[in-house]
Design a protein around this motif. Structure first.
Motif, PDB file in Angstrom:
ATOM      1  N   GLU A 258      -4.060  -3.529   7.145  1.00 28.24           N
ATOM      2  CA  GLU A 258      -4.690  -4.152   5.978  1.00 28.24           C
ATOM      3  C   GLU A 258      -3.707  -5.067   5.230  1.00 28.24           C
TER       4      GLU A 258
ATOM      5  N   SER B 142       0.167   5.914   2.099  1.00 34.46           N
ATOM      6  CA  SER B 142      -0.598   6.104   3.331  1.00 34.46           C
ATOM      7  C   SER B 142       0.305   5.874   4.520  1.00 34.46           C
TER       8      SER B 142
ATOM      9  N   SER C 123      -1.124   5.782   7.614  1.00 36.51           N
ATOM     10  CA  SER C 123      -2.035   5.327   8.660  1.00 36.51           C
ATOM     11  C   SER C 123      -1.742   3.896   9.097  1.00 36.51           C
ATOM     12  N   TYR C 124      -2.024   3.606  10.367  1.00 36.78           N
ATOM     13  CA  TYR C 124      -1.907   2.227  10.866  1.00 36.78           C
ATOM     14  C   TYR C 124      -2.865   1.309  10.098  1.00 36.78           C
ATOM     15  N   LEU C 125      -3.924   1.905   9.507  1.00 39.05           N
ATOM     16  CA  LEU C 125      -4.887   1.102   8.749  1.00 39.05           C
ATOM     17  C   LEU C 125      -4.202   0.379   7.585  1.00 39.05           C
ATOM     18  N   ALA C 126      -3.226   1.041   6.971  1.00 44.55           N
ATOM     19  CA  ALA C 126      -2.507   0.433   5.849  1.00 44.55           C
ATOM     20  C   ALA C 126      -1.666  -0.749   6.343  1.00 44.55           C
TER      21      ALA C 126
ATOM     22  N   ILE D 222       0.878  -1.169   0.000  1.00 43.77           N
ATOM     23  CA  ILE D 222       0.000   0.000   0.000  1.00 43.77           C
ATOM     24  C   ILE D 222       0.916   1.220   0.000  1.00 43.77           C
TER      25      ILE D 222
END
Lengths: 412, 412
Positions: B136, B128, B130-133, B125
């Motif tokens: 994911e 980004s 973000s911890y979201l990346a 990814i």
């Protein structure tokens, strides 16, 4: 900034997805024809190509000394690897029907339809000398072009080196010199041909009767009948434009009999595919004599023809973007994405720290038709808000009604 | 006889088909996660790796001068190519979710799970922070192992270099020296560790408290909380064994924060996959600073684990062999094979000049359950004789009843 090397290509998603479609269709044909996939190294000993590949290929190889001092090369073609693999295994039950899709490298001047790095599908029947093998590989080639949607734009030209050599012998024409002019016949001007034939002592009338096929009229020849049977076989399974063309010689490489090529009917592009019978090369590599026949299709010319005929595929994805409005949405997201994925919907989860309107912008730019939006409220209710980006309409749906969600996405 | 190069592999059909299954399952995960496929060259400028790849990789490259005098190399890893591709296109909408399955080359000593030529899936990814990346991509890694059937045999170990560096700083431990011993912790004997730490002036008690994670007890740290959120995210979509392990540093290469690896629980094999956050490399290549996170799975260790866990797939083919008893059968064969193929049956047509009993022997050796036999009689009647090789029973069936034939084959 470091750049990509000349003659090499980058494939970004849209292009790569269409290319995968192209390769998948080719693969499908091979499997339907009972061909099984093999794969070999991209690096081989230079020795593997000596005396087998034509001089042209030898001069174009990406060869080098490895850290152990071995003379190695990036593979310029598949047949020597195939021959090595067959020779190395005495237990294989023949005939073999093998296909592969590999990368190859040749240091040539890059131009339309020609790169320094390219892909080729190779399909071969190894260990049969029957015309049935020649016919079946040619049928496979035509089936591949049919699956790609361009068979009606293509003609197959077939020939036999045995037949050609017999004619050259009878007419007293020198082999190598005649091969060269036949090979370039459609590219040379009439004047250049005349000069070349004069210089090389070739009778222009005789060579012309070979080039236009008239030399075959009334000829009684076993090999000619063999090729005629191949043509009949291929035609009886598919409507294919296929005929004799004595100009097809496939360079000076290792072919020993039947040879064939497929061209777009207008001949605006190079040959799409080509192949033939090579009965000697496996024996030369130290194995038993193993009569074989096969062909190769490169990716570059094929891609040009598919694009120019409007047959370049586009992948349709059943997918949505998952946006989050708050921290609760972020925590809830993995459950939502898992459930949707289990129902066949690809989920592109937001991974950026940005507000909902920027997330919707992004989804729209990425081409999604639907966005699932989740936050505190949806997490509590076990729902998602499904927004149609085209109409702007949105509704709250229970995550338990995934099948319904999947159906909506399908139709978008 | 010319041999295959050391550290390289040939894949014969059975092996190759199972490998394709493995790659297809990995690909399926990527697509469900909204990752899109890209592909790059197998040859790049050596310059692309300078100062970015670790020295270990630089020393193992298959590098050489091409015919144009350029210093080039077979690609040893994907991230530099990815960085180049991202930098070259200013129009890309970020974050990008990209995956690729490519071949790579490293001149290492071949051993179990390690070859000079290997495949890797890379998933990233890009764009980004973000911890979201991070979460994911880790979820994707776990989904891949789930689809391959081995998630229950695997544990994920996660860490952050930011967290680790902060701890090292607070404890006054030298970074590079501590990284090295942590990286090899499970491979070194207690004695060797002691000697190494003494020689390098590292406090054994402090290093041990990092290695066993006890240093984290009671620690209040923002980065630690970020990693905890990643762990929670991954766990909330899948039952995964995932936890902190401060020993995970991923060598001395370009990672800048979050790092992770997956291992078989008994640690009988090397790491199955590994990756992390690399926020600097794309900027270093001349692009804008582009925070990114990704991981790579190699084929070799994966294959070993799948085989040892009984999860190595075997392809079931809906296929039959088509035998001919006479010339009429040979002429009729293309019509038969075409009809059966259109009904979803792969047809391996006899291509050898041999009698019917030898054809049946061959079909049996090749593992077919059914053979369609055709000759004069069947050609006239528009039928085939379908023979079950297991029972020896055979019946004459109209070619119009293909669907029925396909069903029989299906069940075999």
């Amino acid at each position: 900034m470091v750049e990509r090397l000349r003659g090499f290509r980058d494939f970004y998603p849209e292009e790569q997805e269409s290319r995968r479609l192209m390769f998948d269709r080719m693969r499908e044909s091979c499997l339907e024809f009972g061909f099984r996939e093999v794969s070999g190294p991209s690096v081989e000993s230079v020795e593997l190509y000596a005396n087998k590949s034509g001089m042209e290929i030898m001069n174009q190889m990406f060869s080098f000394k490895d850290k152990g001092g071995r003379d190695v090369t990036l593979i310029p073609e598949f047949t020597p690897t195939l021959a090595r693999m067959v020779s190395a295994r005495k237990d294989l039950v023949k005939p073999l029907k093998w296909y592969s899709i590999e990368k190859f490298w040749r240091y040539e001047e890059p131009q339309s339809g020609r790169f320094r790095e390219f892909y080729q599908l190779n399909a071969d029947i190894v260990g049969s000398e029957s015309y049935l093998a020649d016919a079946e590989v040619t049928s496979l080639a035509s089936d591949i072009l049919k699956k790609l949607g361009i068979l009606d734009k293509v003609k197959f030209k077939v020939n036999s080196r045995i037949l050609l050599d017999r004619i050259l012998g009878e007419k007293g024409l020198k082999k190598e010199e005649t091969y060269l002019v036949l090979d370039r016949w459609n590219k040379m001007t009439d004047e250049d041909k005349e000069i070349y034939m004069k210089e090389n002592g070739l009778d222009p009338g005789l060579v012309a009767s070979i080039a236009d096929g008239s030399v075959l009229n009334g000829l009684e020849d076993e090999e000619m009948q063999r090729i005629a049977k191949i043509i009949d076989y291929v035609k009886s399974s598919e409507m294919v434009d296929i005929d004799f063309d004595l100009k097809i010689v496939r360079g000076l490489s290792y072919y020993t009999g039947y040879v064939f090529e497929a061209w777009d009917k207008e001949e605006k592009f190079r040959a799409i595919l080509g192949g033939g019978r090579y009965d000697e090369i496996i024996g030369q590599l130290g194995g038993e004599k193993t009569p074989s026949v096969g062909f190769a299709v490169g990716d570059a010319v094929l891609e040009n023809i598919l694009k120019s005929s409007g047959k370049w595929g586009k992948v349709k994805r059943k997918a949505l973007f998952l946006a989050m409005v708050d921290d609760a949405g972020k925590e809830y997201a993995p459950r939502v994405s898992k459930t949707l994925r289990e129902n066949g919907v690809a989920v592109d989860v937001n991974t950026a720290e940005r507000g909902i309107s920027k997330q919707l912008d992004y989804a729209s730019k990425m081409g999604y038709g639907y966005v699932a939006i989740v936050g505190e409220n949806e997490k509590r209710n076990g729902t998602i808000v499904l927004k149609n980006l085209n109409t702007g309409l949105q509704e709250e749906l229970s995550l338990e009604r995934c099948a319904e969600i999947a159906e909506k996405i399908e139709q978008s």
